[in-house]
Design a protein around this motif. Structure first.
Motif, PDB file in Angstrom:
ATOM      1  N   VAL A  89       9.421   0.201  11.331  1.00 49.93           N
ATOM      2  CA  VAL A  89       8.999  -0.609  10.175  1.00 49.93           C
ATOM      3  C   VAL A  89       8.670   0.340   9.010  1.00 49.93           C
ATOM      4  CG1 VAL A  89       8.146  -2.665  11.399  1.00 49.93           C
ATOM      5  CG2 VAL A  89       6.650  -0.685  11.110  1.00 49.93           C
ATOM      6  N   PRO A  90       8.709  -0.172   7.769  1.00 50.03           N
ATOM      7  CA  PRO A  90       8.539   0.708   6.593  1.00 50.03           C
ATOM      8  C   PRO A  90       7.274   1.564   6.632  1.00 50.03           C
ATOM      9  CG  PRO A  90       9.289  -1.454   5.892  1.00 50.03           C
ATOM     10  CD  PRO A  90       9.010  -1.559   7.360  1.00 50.03           C
ATOM     11  N   CYS A  99       1.777  -0.653   2.941  1.00 52.36           N
ATOM     12  CA  CYS A  99       1.432  -2.046   3.214  1.00 52.36           C
ATOM     13  C   CYS A  99      -0.072  -2.211   3.008  1.00 52.36           C
ATOM     14  CB  CYS A  99       1.818  -2.395   4.651  1.00 52.36           C
ATOM     15  SG  CYS A  99       1.294  -4.047   5.142  1.00 52.36           S
ATOM     16  N   VAL A 100      -0.453  -3.308   2.388  1.00 48.05           N
ATOM     17  CA  VAL A 100      -1.849  -3.522   2.018  1.00 48.05           C
ATOM     18  C   VAL A 100      -2.811  -3.482   3.223  1.00 48.05           C
ATOM     19  CG1 VAL A 100      -1.677  -6.049   2.133  1.00 48.05           C
ATOM     20  CG2 VAL A 100      -3.355  -5.020   0.616  1.00 48.05           C
ATOM     21  N   ILE A 101      -2.332  -3.886   4.407  1.00 55.59           N
ATOM     22  CA  ILE A 101      -3.250  -3.919   5.556  1.00 55.59           C
ATOM     23  C   ILE A 101      -3.242  -2.625   6.373  1.00 55.59           C
ATOM     24  CG2 ILE A 101      -3.317  -6.437   5.843  1.00 55.59           C
ATOM     25  CD1 ILE A 101      -1.264  -6.060   8.157  1.00 55.59           C
ATOM     26  N   ALA A 104      -6.186  -1.208   8.359  1.00 60.32           N
ATOM     27  CA  ALA A 104      -6.779  -1.954   9.475  1.00 60.32           C
ATOM     28  C   ALA A 104      -5.725  -2.403  10.491  1.00 60.32           C
ATOM     29  CB  ALA A 104      -7.520  -3.185   8.937  1.00 60.32           C
ATOM     30  N   CYS A 105      -4.496  -1.884  10.355  1.00 62.75           N
ATOM     31  CA  CYS A 105      -3.399  -2.431  11.155  1.00 62.75           C
ATOM     32  C   CYS A 105      -3.150  -1.623  12.435  1.00 62.75           C
ATOM     33  CB  CYS A 105      -2.133  -2.462  10.308  1.00 62.75           C
ATOM     34  SG  CYS A 105      -0.757  -3.252  11.120  1.00 62.75           S
ATOM     35  N   HIS A 106      -3.145  -2.336  13.571  1.00 64.15           N
ATOM     36  CA  HIS A 106      -2.861  -1.677  14.851  1.00 64.15           C
ATOM     37  C   HIS A 106      -1.377  -1.682  15.183  1.00 64.15           C
ATOM     38  CE1 HIS A 106      -7.039  -1.365  15.654  1.00 64.15           C
ATOM     39  NE2 HIS A 106      -7.232  -2.670  15.647  1.00 64.15           N
ATOM     40  N   LEU A 107      -0.611  -2.435  14.403  1.00 67.70           N
ATOM     41  CA  LEU A 107       0.810  -2.597  14.713  1.00 67.70           C
ATOM     42  C   LEU A 107       1.558  -1.258  14.683  1.00 67.70           C
ATOM     43  CD1 LEU A 107       2.859  -4.773  15.390  1.00 67.70           C
ATOM     44  CD2 LEU A 107       3.295  -5.079  12.962  1.00 67.70           C
TER      45      LEU A 107
ATOM     46  N   ASP B   8       9.842  -7.553  10.242  1.00 73.18           N
ATOM     47  CA  ASP B   8       8.684  -6.917   9.618  1.00 73.18           C
ATOM     48  C   ASP B   8       7.846  -7.966   8.870  1.00 73.18           C
ATOM     49  OD1 ASP B   8       6.968  -4.996   8.455  1.00 73.18           O
ATOM     50  OD2 ASP B   8       8.304  -4.713   6.745  1.00 73.18           O
ATOM     51  N   LEU B  11       6.046 -10.354  11.307  1.00 75.38           N
ATOM     52  CA  LEU B  11       4.859  -9.761  11.923  1.00 75.38           C
ATOM     53  C   LEU B  11       3.696  -9.775  10.939  1.00 75.38           C
ATOM     54  CD1 LEU B  11       6.659  -6.785  13.713  1.00 75.38           C
ATOM     55  CD2 LEU B  11       5.298  -8.538  14.867  1.00 75.38           C
ATOM     56  N   ARG B  12       3.969  -9.423   9.694  1.00 73.53           N
ATOM     57  CA  ARG B  12       2.905  -9.401   8.688  1.00 73.53           C
ATOM     58  C   ARG B  12       2.397 -10.813   8.394  1.00 73.53           C
ATOM     59  NH1 ARG B  12       4.137  -5.419   3.802  1.00 73.53           N
ATOM     60  NH2 ARG B  12       6.222  -4.802   4.455  1.00 73.53           N
ATOM     61  N   ILE B  15       0.101 -11.788  11.211  1.00 74.16           N
ATOM     62  CA  ILE B  15      -1.185 -11.085  11.096  1.00 74.16           C
ATOM     63  C   ILE B  15      -2.023 -11.747   9.994  1.00 74.16           C
ATOM     64  CG2 ILE B  15      -2.282  -8.900  10.417  1.00 74.16           C
ATOM     65  CD1 ILE B  15       0.041  -7.429  11.850  1.00 74.16           C
ATOM     66  N   ALA B  33      -0.655 -11.375  -1.407  1.00 75.70           N
ATOM     67  CA  ALA B  33      -1.360 -10.401  -0.571  1.00 75.70           C
ATOM     68  C   ALA B  33      -0.463  -9.215  -0.205  1.00 75.70           C
ATOM     69  CB  ALA B  33      -1.868 -11.087   0.701  1.00 75.70           C
ATOM     70  N   TYR B  34       0.763  -9.527   0.207  1.00 75.77           N
ATOM     71  CA  TYR B  34       1.639  -8.466   0.711  1.00 75.77           C
ATOM     72  C   TYR B  34       2.610  -7.911  -0.331  1.00 75.77           C
ATOM     73  CZ  TYR B  34       0.363  -9.218   5.642  1.00 75.77           C
ATOM     74  OH  TYR B  34      -0.295  -9.276   6.834  1.00 75.77           O
ATOM     75  N   LEU B 130      -3.978  -7.425  17.357  1.00 75.49           N
ATOM     76  CA  LEU B 130      -3.657  -6.910  16.018  1.00 75.49           C
ATOM     77  C   LEU B 130      -4.581  -7.489  14.949  1.00 75.49           C
ATOM     78  CD1 LEU B 130       0.250  -7.163  16.179  1.00 75.49           C
ATOM     79  CD2 LEU B 130      -1.204  -5.254  16.847  1.00 75.49           C
ATOM     80  N   LEU B 141      -6.452  -8.374   2.605  1.00 76.47           N
ATOM     81  CA  LEU B 141      -5.469  -9.389   2.197  1.00 76.47           C
ATOM     82  C   LEU B 141      -6.021 -10.300   1.097  1.00 76.47           C
ATOM     83  CD1 LEU B 141      -4.110 -10.315   5.744  1.00 76.47           C
ATOM     84  CD2 LEU B 141      -2.751  -9.395   3.865  1.00 76.47           C
TER      85      LEU B 141
END
Lengths: 144, 144
Positions: A89-90, A99-101, A104-107, B8, B11-12, B15, B33-34, B130, B141
């Protein structure tokens, strides 16, 4: 989920060279066998040569051949070298939009760990295992 | 090696929805948000809804929300559904140009098996894992 065309061509090039080893093959012959452009294969052979997998011989009777025994070429190791940015993923690739999260992202961790499983499985395989049945491969590729 | 942008974004989206569950979120809010276009996210939400992961509510107070508990959403299963053609090289994808050595090539099997290891690792993870720390995700977000 896809490997790059460059990795795909590299794998096919090594299978082609391995099928006729220790003989040489020209890029033109590989191009004709696989239907991949000479332009792309020249780049592939140059990179495989820089990485120590392939030896190139210049001149009229020139060509490329494997630079090490196929038993010593681990597929996972090869893929790692050809795709240092193996981010699925990017956010796992440098230079891509953040990516904004992300903080906090575990992905990221989960995907990186799954990619590691993928590569470990490929590390169990060497080029040698991909060269049987050798006569059939030579025939299909119209080499040797 | 990359997952599709569609996976991708999916998944976002999950989440994002999970971070505020059981509340609803609009596609406009997710887009803001994204920084992903509304156009793409509409397609994603439609597909996630068809697959049973998301519930959409029409009207002025409408939006999307998770259709099942995050503990029941396995990431590997989700990726399998979103990318049925999970072929890492062309010969593993239907409709792609056939490779001349396909009848004698073991690489397909090796790569398919490595892809399976990748998915198995993702199957060990659910969406619930996640979504922590949840407050931080909501803040990043700007939701809820």
């Amino acid at each position: 989920m896809q490997l790059t065309a460059f990795t795909d061509y590299s794998l096919r090039t090594l299978i082609g060279l391995g099928a006729v080893a220790p003989e040489k093959v020209t890029v033109g012959e590989l191009s004709a066998a696989y239907g991949i452009s000479v332009h792309h294969l020249l780049k592939v052979v140059t990179e495989l040569s820089a990485l120590g997998y392939v030896e190139t011989i210049r001149g009229k009777a020139g060509g490329a051949r494997l630079a090490k025994p196929p038993e010593e070429i681990r597929i996972g190791e090869l893929v790692r070298k050809l795709e240092p940015e193996l981010g699925v993923v990017p956010c796992l690739r440098t230079g891509d939009a953040p990516c904004v999260i992300a903080p906090a992202c575990h992905l990221k961790r989960v995907l990186a760990s799954a990619t590691e499983r993928f590569l470990e499985e490929l590390d169990r395989c060497t080029l040698a295992e991909l060269l049987e049945p050798r006569r059939k491969l030579q025939k299909l590729l119209k080499l040797a």
